[in-house]
Design a protein around this motif. Structure first.
Motif, PDB file in Angstrom:
ATOM      1  N   LEU A   1       0.315  -5.701  -7.940  1.00 49.28           N
ATOM      2  CA  LEU A   1       0.107  -7.153  -7.937  1.00 49.28           C
ATOM      3  C   LEU A   1      -1.308  -7.521  -8.371  1.00 49.28           C
ATOM      4  O   LEU A   1      -1.528  -8.576  -8.950  1.00 49.28           O
ATOM      5  CB  LEU A   1       0.400  -7.735  -6.556  1.00 49.28           C
ATOM      6  N   TRP A   2      -2.268  -6.666  -8.065  1.00 53.22           N
ATOM      7  CA  TRP A   2      -3.635  -6.846  -8.542  1.00 53.22           C
ATOM      8  C   TRP A   2      -4.182  -5.464  -8.854  1.00 53.22           C
ATOM      9  O   TRP A   2      -3.716  -4.467  -8.329  1.00 53.22           O
ATOM     10  CB  TRP A   2      -4.509  -7.588  -7.522  1.00 53.22           C
ATOM     11  N   ASP A   3      -5.152  -5.424  -9.744  1.00 52.88           N
ATOM     12  CA  ASP A   3      -5.722  -4.125 -10.091  1.00 52.88           C
ATOM     13  C   ASP A   3      -7.245  -4.214 -10.145  1.00 52.88           C
ATOM     14  O   ASP A   3      -7.820  -5.296 -10.073  1.00 52.88           O
ATOM     15  CB  ASP A   3      -5.169  -3.601 -11.416  1.00 52.88           C
ATOM     16  N   TYR A   4      -7.860  -3.056 -10.225  1.00 54.22           N
ATOM     17  CA  TYR A   4      -9.317  -2.937 -10.276  1.00 54.22           C
ATOM     18  C   TYR A   4      -9.655  -2.155 -11.523  1.00 54.22           C
ATOM     19  O   TYR A   4      -8.943  -1.214 -11.889  1.00 54.22           O
ATOM     20  CB  TYR A   4      -9.836  -2.215  -9.031  1.00 54.22           C
ATOM     21  N   ARG A   5     -10.745  -2.536 -12.178  1.00 54.28           N
ATOM     22  CA  ARG A   5     -11.142  -1.875 -13.420  1.00 54.28           C
ATOM     23  C   ARG A   5     -12.649  -1.660 -13.446  1.00 54.28           C
ATOM     24  O   ARG A   5     -13.413  -2.496 -12.964  1.00 54.28           O
ATOM     25  CB  ARG A   5     -10.773  -2.727 -14.634  1.00 54.28           C
ATOM     26  N   VAL A   6     -13.035  -0.537 -14.037  1.00 59.85           N
ATOM     27  CA  VAL A   6     -14.437  -0.243 -14.279  1.00 59.85           C
ATOM     28  C   VAL A   6     -14.531   0.373 -15.665  1.00 59.85           C
ATOM     29  O   VAL A   6     -13.775   1.304 -15.988  1.00 59.85           O
ATOM     30  CB  VAL A   6     -15.016   0.743 -13.231  1.00 59.85           C
ATOM     31  N   ALA A   7     -15.429  -0.126 -16.481  1.00 63.20           N
ATOM     32  CA  ALA A   7     -15.650   0.462 -17.797  1.00 63.20           C
ATOM     33  C   ALA A   7     -16.356   1.807 -17.621  1.00 63.20           C
ATOM     34  O   ALA A   7     -17.234   1.942 -16.762  1.00 63.20           O
ATOM     35  CB  ALA A   7     -16.498  -0.471 -18.657  1.00 63.20           C
ATOM     36  N   LEU A   8     -15.975   2.784 -18.422  1.00 68.04           N
ATOM     37  CA  LEU A   8     -16.606   4.103 -18.327  1.00 68.04           C
ATOM     38  C   LEU A   8     -18.108   4.008 -18.591  1.00 68.04           C
ATOM     39  O   LEU A   8     -18.892   4.759 -18.030  1.00 68.04           O
ATOM     40  CB  LEU A   8     -15.957   5.087 -19.300  1.00 68.04           C
TER      41      LEU A   8
ATOM     42  N   SER B   1      -8.545   5.769 -19.332  1.00 70.54           N
ATOM     43  CA  SER B   1      -8.375   5.745 -20.787  1.00 70.54           C
ATOM     44  C   SER B   1      -9.711   6.089 -21.424  1.00 70.54           C
ATOM     45  O   SER B   1     -10.668   6.405 -20.725  1.00 70.54           O
ATOM     46  CB  SER B   1      -7.892   4.367 -21.231  1.00 70.54           C
ATOM     47  N   GLY B   2      -9.774   5.964 -22.708  1.00 68.86           N
ATOM     48  CA  GLY B   2     -11.018   6.270 -23.413  1.00 68.86           C
ATOM     49  C   GLY B   2     -12.126   5.271 -23.121  1.00 68.86           C
ATOM     50  O   GLY B   2     -13.302   5.545 -23.370  1.00 68.86           O
ATOM     51  N   THR B   3     -11.780   4.097 -22.554  1.00 67.39           N
ATOM     52  CA  THR B   3     -12.784   3.064 -22.331  1.00 67.39           C
ATOM     53  C   THR B   3     -13.036   2.724 -20.871  1.00 67.39           C
ATOM     54  O   THR B   3     -14.072   2.161 -20.536  1.00 67.39           O
ATOM     55  CB  THR B   3     -12.379   1.748 -23.044  1.00 67.39           C
ATOM     56  N   GLY B   4     -12.084   3.039 -19.994  1.00 70.27           N
ATOM     57  CA  GLY B   4     -12.288   2.642 -18.605  1.00 70.27           C
ATOM     58  C   GLY B   4     -11.337   3.307 -17.642  1.00 70.27           C
ATOM     59  O   GLY B   4     -10.476   4.097 -18.016  1.00 70.27           O
ATOM     60  N   ILE B   5     -11.521   2.952 -16.397  1.00 74.26           N
ATOM     61  CA  ILE B   5     -10.668   3.438 -15.323  1.00 74.26           C
ATOM     62  C   ILE B   5     -10.049   2.223 -14.640  1.00 74.26           C
ATOM     63  O   ILE B   5     -10.711   1.196 -14.449  1.00 74.26           O
ATOM     64  CB  ILE B   5     -11.458   4.323 -14.330  1.00 74.26           C
ATOM     65  N   ARG B   6      -8.775   2.341 -14.322  1.00 71.96           N
ATOM     66  CA  ARG B   6      -8.029   1.244 -13.702  1.00 71.96           C
ATOM     67  C   ARG B   6      -7.219   1.828 -12.554  1.00 71.96           C
ATOM     68  O   ARG B   6      -6.660   2.912 -12.680  1.00 71.96           O
ATOM     69  CB  ARG B   6      -7.091   0.625 -14.735  1.00 71.96           C
ATOM     70  N   TRP B   7      -7.182   1.128 -11.439  1.00 70.03           N
ATOM     71  CA  TRP B   7      -6.360   1.584 -10.320  1.00 70.03           C
ATOM     72  C   TRP B   7      -5.753   0.389  -9.623  1.00 70.03           C
ATOM     73  O   TRP B   7      -6.295  -0.713  -9.653  1.00 70.03           O
ATOM     74  CB  TRP B   7      -7.154   2.473  -9.366  1.00 70.03           C
ATOM     75  N   TYR B   8      -4.592   0.638  -9.023  1.00 72.38           N
ATOM     76  CA  TYR B   8      -3.888  -0.431  -8.320  1.00 72.38           C
ATOM     77  C   TYR B   8      -3.001   0.161  -7.235  1.00 72.38           C
ATOM     78  O   TYR B   8      -2.593   1.310  -7.296  1.00 72.38           O
ATOM     79  CB  TYR B   8      -3.069  -1.292  -9.281  1.00 72.38           C
ATOM     80  N   PHE B   9      -2.729  -0.655  -6.247  1.00 69.94           N
ATOM     81  CA  PHE B   9      -1.881  -0.267  -5.125  1.00 69.94           C
ATOM     82  C   PHE B   9      -0.445  -0.684  -5.386  1.00 69.94           C
ATOM     83  O   PHE B   9      -0.194  -1.730  -5.976  1.00 69.94           O
ATOM     84  CB  PHE B   9      -2.344  -0.942  -3.832  1.00 69.94           C
ATOM     85  N   GLY B  10       0.480   0.113  -4.888  1.00 66.45           N
ATOM     86  CA  GLY B  10       1.904  -0.207  -4.872  1.00 66.45           C
ATOM     87  C   GLY B  10       2.443  -0.797  -6.146  1.00 66.45           C
ATOM     88  O   GLY B  10       2.342  -0.187  -7.209  1.00 66.45           O
ATOM     89  N   PRO B  11       2.997  -2.005  -6.064  1.00 57.61           N
ATOM     90  CA  PRO B  11       3.652  -2.610  -7.222  1.00 57.61           C
ATOM     91  C   PRO B  11       2.669  -3.131  -8.280  1.00 57.61           C
ATOM     92  O   PRO B  11       3.093  -3.571  -9.336  1.00 57.61           O
ATOM     93  CB  PRO B  11       4.445  -3.770  -6.607  1.00 57.61           C
TER      94      PRO B  11
ATOM     95  N   PHE C   1       0.817  -1.216   0.000  1.00 59.40           N
ATOM     96  CA  PHE C   1       0.000   0.000   0.000  1.00 59.40           C
ATOM     97  C   PHE C   1       0.854   1.271   0.000  1.00 59.40           C
ATOM     98  O   PHE C   1       0.450   2.292   0.526  1.00 59.40           O
ATOM     99  CB  PHE C   1      -0.950  -0.015   1.199  1.00 59.40           C
ATOM    100  N   SER C   2       2.020   1.204  -0.624  1.00 58.69           N
ATOM    101  CA  SER C   2       2.925   2.352  -0.654  1.00 58.69           C
ATOM    102  C   SER C   2       2.434   3.462  -1.582  1.00 58.69           C
ATOM    103  O   SER C   2       2.862   4.604  -1.454  1.00 58.69           O
ATOM    104  CB  SER C   2       4.324   1.910  -1.076  1.00 58.69           C
ATOM    105  N   SER C   3       1.558   3.139  -2.509  1.00 54.29           N
ATOM    106  CA  SER C   3       1.035   4.144  -3.433  1.00 54.29           C
ATOM    107  C   SER C   3      -0.275   3.643  -4.033  1.00 54.29           C
ATOM    108  O   SER C   3      -0.622   2.469  -3.916  1.00 54.29           O
ATOM    109  CB  SER C   3       2.047   4.432  -4.550  1.00 54.29           C
ATOM    110  N   LEU C   4      -0.982   4.558  -4.668  1.00 57.69           N
ATOM    111  CA  LEU C   4      -2.207   4.224  -5.393  1.00 57.69           C
ATOM    112  C   LEU C   4      -2.132   4.918  -6.750  1.00 57.69           C
ATOM    113  O   LEU C   4      -2.022   6.139  -6.822  1.00 57.69           O
ATOM    114  CB  LEU C   4      -3.454   4.697  -4.635  1.00 57.69           C
ATOM    115  N   THR C   5      -2.126   4.120  -7.807  1.00 60.46           N
ATOM    116  CA  THR C   5      -2.038   4.641  -9.164  1.00 60.46           C
ATOM    117  C   THR C   5      -3.391   4.512  -9.840  1.00 60.46           C
ATOM    118  O   THR C   5      -4.031   3.461  -9.756  1.00 60.46           O
ATOM    119  CB  THR C   5      -0.967   3.878  -9.969  1.00 60.46           C
ATOM    120  N   VAL C   6      -3.811   5.595 -10.501  1.00 58.86           N
ATOM    121  CA  VAL C   6      -5.093   5.618 -11.215  1.00 58.86           C
ATOM    122  C   VAL C   6      -4.826   5.961 -12.675  1.00 58.86           C
ATOM    123  O   VAL C   6      -4.099   6.915 -12.967  1.00 58.86           O
ATOM    124  CB  VAL C   6      -6.058   6.655 -10.602  1.00 58.86           C
ATOM    125  N   GLU C   7      -5.406   5.184 -13.565  1.00 57.59           N
ATOM    126  CA  GLU C   7      -5.305   5.440 -15.004  1.00 57.59           C
ATOM    127  C   GLU C   7      -6.712   5.507 -15.586  1.00 57.59           C
ATOM    128  O   GLU C   7      -7.548   4.652 -15.293  1.00 57.59           O
ATOM    129  CB  GLU C   7      -4.563   4.303 -15.711  1.00 57.59           C
TER     130      GLU C   7
END
Length: 155
Positions: free
Chosen positions: A91-98, A79-89, A71-77
């Protein structure tokens, strides 16, 4: 070279791309401190009374160090189709279509909401530091919150 980089950034903004990483200042402060405090009894036990079991007292310290890394960081991306975010390195990510998002708004959490991954009925919050977040209202009725130190940029 700077003009070319500016063009790339402008194209991404126009295309709806967003990328931001928030450092988990709180996690990187509290969890190593907890690792130190939970590890001291193990270190004392190993030095004062050597044997086979004292290393077990270091398990909570190792857990705190692992959580700090995850949990050292939280990255959010976005794009034109969805949103993706993940913690630290990542290892797993979360996605939601726009297309699955009904609405978004900036919210301010209280410290009672907690940090890390917080789940409740129909609600989830992903946060590493700070109280600002962007709330995603999904068409399913679920609500997701993504903590960020750039709420206006994410919206």
């Amino acid at each position: 070279m700077a003009v070319q980089a500016a063009k790339v950034i402008a194209e991404e903004v126009m295309a709806g791309h967003y990328y931001h990483t928030q450092r988990g200042t709180l996690m990187l402060t509290v969890l190593p401190l907890a690792a130190l405090l939970t590890g001291l009894p193990g270190i004392l036990a190993m030095t004062l009374r050597p044997g086979h079991w004292p290393w077990l007292l270091l398990a909570p310290s190792a857990l705190c160090c692992g959580l700090a890394w995850l949990f050292s960081s939280l990255t959010v991306e976005v794009s034109g189709t969805g949103i993706r975010w993940y913690f630290g390195p990542g290892l797993w990510d979360y996605r939601v279509a726009l297309s699955d998002i009904e609405g978004v708004r900036i919210v301010r959490n209280t410290w009672l909401n907690g940090f890390g991954i917080r789940m409740g009925t129909g609600r989830r919050l992903y946060n590493v530091s700070g109280l600002d977040a962007v709330e995603l209202r999904l068409k399913t009725g679920d609500i997701g919150g993504i903590g960020t130190d750039d709420p206006h940029g994410l919206v």
